[in-house]
Design an enzyme around this catalytic site. Structure first.
Site, PDB file in Angstrom:
ATOM      1  N   SER A  77       1.267  -0.570   2.161  1.00  0.00           N
ATOM      2  CA  SER A  77       0.891  -1.412   1.023  1.00  0.00           C
ATOM      3  C   SER A  77       1.958  -1.379  -0.069  1.00  0.00           C
ATOM      4  CB  SER A  77      -0.456  -0.968   0.460  1.00  0.00           C
ATOM      5  OG  SER A  77      -0.423   0.383   0.114  1.00  0.00           O
ATOM      6  N   GLN A  80       2.953  -0.928  -3.637  1.00  0.00           N
ATOM      7  CA  GLN A  80       2.253  -0.052  -4.570  1.00  0.00           C
ATOM      8  C   GLN A  80       3.157   0.409  -5.696  1.00  0.00           C
ATOM      9  OE1 GLN A  80       2.466   4.182  -2.493  1.00  0.00           O
ATOM     10  NE2 GLN A  80       1.636   2.645  -1.114  1.00  0.00           N
ATOM     11  N   HIS A 133       3.098   3.838  -8.783  1.00  0.00           N
ATOM     12  CA  HIS A 133       2.397   5.055  -9.200  1.00  0.00           C
ATOM     13  C   HIS A 133       2.525   5.223 -10.700  1.00  0.00           C
ATOM     14  CE1 HIS A 133       2.282   5.830  -4.959  1.00  0.00           C
ATOM     15  NE2 HIS A 133       3.592   5.767  -4.902  1.00  0.00           N
ATOM     16  N   LYS A 168       3.222  10.696  -9.541  1.00  0.00           N
ATOM     17  CA  LYS A 168       3.547  10.817  -8.118  1.00  0.00           C
ATOM     18  C   LYS A 168       4.933  10.249  -7.838  1.00  0.00           C
ATOM     19  CE  LYS A 168       1.696   9.911  -3.529  1.00  0.00           C
ATOM     20  NZ  LYS A 168       1.396   8.819  -2.636  1.00  0.00           N
ATOM     21  N   GLU A 200       8.266   9.775  -5.912  1.00  0.00           N
ATOM     22  CA  GLU A 200       8.539   9.910  -4.482  1.00  0.00           C
ATOM     23  C   GLU A 200      10.015   9.658  -4.215  1.00  0.00           C
ATOM     24  OE1 GLU A 200       4.496   7.963  -2.609  1.00  0.00           O
ATOM     25  OE2 GLU A 200       5.986   6.628  -3.438  1.00  0.00           O
ATOM     26  N   HIS A 225       6.928  -0.730  -4.917  1.00  0.00           N
ATOM     27  CA  HIS A 225       7.707  -0.427  -3.711  1.00  0.00           C
ATOM     28  C   HIS A 225       6.810  -0.474  -2.491  1.00  0.00           C
ATOM     29  CE1 HIS A 225       6.052   3.403  -5.187  1.00  0.00           C
ATOM     30  NE2 HIS A 225       5.857   3.676  -3.908  1.00  0.00           N
ATOM     31  N   ARG A 245      -2.286  -0.564  -5.998  1.00  0.00           N
ATOM     32  CA  ARG A 245      -1.788  -1.412  -4.922  1.00  0.00           C
ATOM     33  C   ARG A 245      -1.679  -2.884  -5.309  1.00  0.00           C
ATOM     34  NH1 ARG A 245      -4.898   2.526  -2.660  1.00  0.00           N
ATOM     35  NH2 ARG A 245      -3.837   3.807  -1.109  1.00  0.00           N
ATOM     36  N   LYS A 272      -7.220  -2.412   0.913  1.00  0.00           N
ATOM     37  CA  LYS A 272      -7.853  -1.546  -0.090  1.00  0.00           C
ATOM     38  C   LYS A 272      -7.919  -2.216  -1.460  1.00  0.00           C
ATOM     39  CE  LYS A 272      -6.490   2.780   2.117  1.00  0.00           C
ATOM     40  NZ  LYS A 272      -5.505   3.843   2.077  1.00  0.00           N
TER      41      LYS A 272
HETATM   42 ZN   LIG Z   1       4.541   5.170  -3.131  1.00  0.00          ZN
END
Ligand SMILES: [Zn+2]
Length: 435
Positions: free
Chosen positions: A108, A110, A112, A135, A137, A284, A303, A309
């Site tokens: 998906s 998304q 954060h 979060k 990443e 991303h 998302r 979802k």
């Molecule tokens: Zn992510």
């Protein structure tokens, strides 16, 4: 014991690569000989760390089975280091979660939240935002990888909005005209022109995300047909676009992600060893390939597309930074690291601008070579993604390493990596209070 193997669990999410084509399946089977690969199942993620839902199990440390989480909880100073406990506030968990992802289908789109927004969202809607942490990443390509990352540069967005009729119709001629005439591509980051540029992208993105589902579906059908009837139109923007749209439409038919992902976001190709860091509040998605991923321990995701979802459109449109850098700027610099030295062919530090983790890559090009890692002031996890070798502790204690083996290394322990094949490759995720 300060260096020991861990047996890592995995997730069979449906976007994973199937059976033994998946690096995750190969590593999981190497990590635990009793794992039988099911050739009909997807193997999406290998989890290395202390996350309570898939905790790694320490091999040969205690009688019976002990999770890494239990071991750390029993001796936090030994396994985390006091400076890490003080800085991150947990005496049970690693500040990071280390993963391997094998991606067959797009994940998906998304973004954060940062720490401040995560705390606010968690308070408002804990059913959607399970914790109050950020979060960040980082993704390092283990095989050729492609993904979406950040909005395209302004000029590219302008051309795309003007060129693709379906997108133009969704956004509306007036808003497209406003965007094209008012953007200032030369604006310095942080200047008032830059702020205005971001507002213009936000307006376009907000219009798209708030368009009726039925309209999106009809326009998506037309868009996909156009990739066959007039591929040259798309190639004016990016030669990869017609096939990308067709491929992702097979995975998620008529989805809004065809517009917000394929048309508005940077399409990033990473070669083996290249990496990207996903800033808080930047949209991303991963499209395909195998990656090493490191992240802070959190599950907060907002998302935008390619997902069945919940989409929190209001918070999403509100929160994004709307930065618009080129693909090259999205890639991470490959840095030297003073604590690693010796005969390895490559030693690369990936050090994102956050405190929770960094990753050190070590690649050998011959057998019987040795690379020293001085002691790190925090916990670390080493995975071997290629070849074979040894980890030597104190010069004498030799631990065998094969592709897929994962080791935990306690703070304060210098190690040596020794190659026994000419392609021995490891990635070591670690955290230090001051790096
Ligand atoms: Zn992510």
């Amino acid at each position: 014991m300060s260096v020991f193997r861990i047996d890592c669990g995995y997730q069979n999410y449906d976007w994973g690569k199937i059976g033994s084509s998946s690096a995750v399946a190969q590593y999981a089977a190497a990590s635990n000989a009793s794992t039988k690969i099911d050739e009909s199942k997807p193997y999406a993620e290998l989890w290395m760390g202390t996350h309570p839902s898939v905790p790694s199990v320490a091999v040969d440390v205690a009688e019976g089975k002990s999770t890494l989480r239990e071991l750390i909880g029993a001796s936090p100073e030994k396994y985390l280091h006091q400076s890490i406990i003080d800085k991150f506030g947990s005496s049970k968990e690693l500040p990071f979660l280390f993963k391997v992802l094998s991606i067959e289908k797009v994940l998906s789109i998304q973004a954060h939240p940062d720490k401040q927004l995560a705390a606010q969202l968690h308070k408002q809607a804990p059913q959607h935002y399970p914790d109050d942490n950020h979060k960040p990443e980082m993704a390092i390509a283990v095989t050729d990888f492609e993904g979406f990352c950040g909005f395209k540069p302004l000029q590219e967005l302008a051309v795309t909005l003007q060129t693709i009729p379906e997108l133009n119709e969704i956004i509306g001629a007036e808003t497209v005209e406003e965007f094209v005439s008012q953007i200032k591509p030369e604006a310095e980051i942080g200047s008032s022109d830059d702020v205005a540029n971001r507002k213009l992208i936000q307006k376009v993105f907000g219009k798209l995300m708030n368009t009726d589902e039925s309209v999106i579906q009809a326009k998506a059908k037309s868009l996909v047909e156009r990739t066959s009837s007039d591929p040259e139109l798309f190639k004016k923007i990016d030669s990869r676009l017609p096939s990308l749209i067709q491929r992702l439409n097979k995975q998620f038919p008529d989805d809004i992600g065809l517009f917000c992902g394929c048309l508005l976001l940077n399409h990033v190709d990473l070669k083996v060893g290249e990496a990207m860091f996903l800033q808080a509040k930047d949209p991303h998605a991963y499209i395909s390939g195998d990656i090493i991923e490191c992240m802070a321990a959190s599950d907060n995701v907002v998302r935008a597309g390619f997902t069945p979802k919940f989409k929190d459109v209001e918070n999403l449109v509100d929160m994004l930074t709307y930065s618009y850098e080129s693909v090259e700027k999205q890639k991470m610099p490959l840095l030297p690291f003073a604590k690693a030295h010796g005969q390895a062919a490559k030693s690369v530090l990936y050090n994102p601008p956050i405190a929770e983790f960094a990753v050190l890559q070590t690649i050998f090009d011959k057998a019987n070579a040795v690379q020293q890692h001085d002691s790190f002031d925090g916990p670390s996890i080493v995975i071997c993604t290629n070849g074979t070798g040894n980890i030597k502790v104190d010069g004498s204690d030799i631990k065998k390493v094969e592709t897929g083996y994962v080791y935990f290394v306690a703070p304060g322990v210098p190690i040596e990596l020794e190659s026994t094949s000419d392609d021995f490759t490891t990635y070591r995720a670690f955290v230090e209070a001051d790096i």
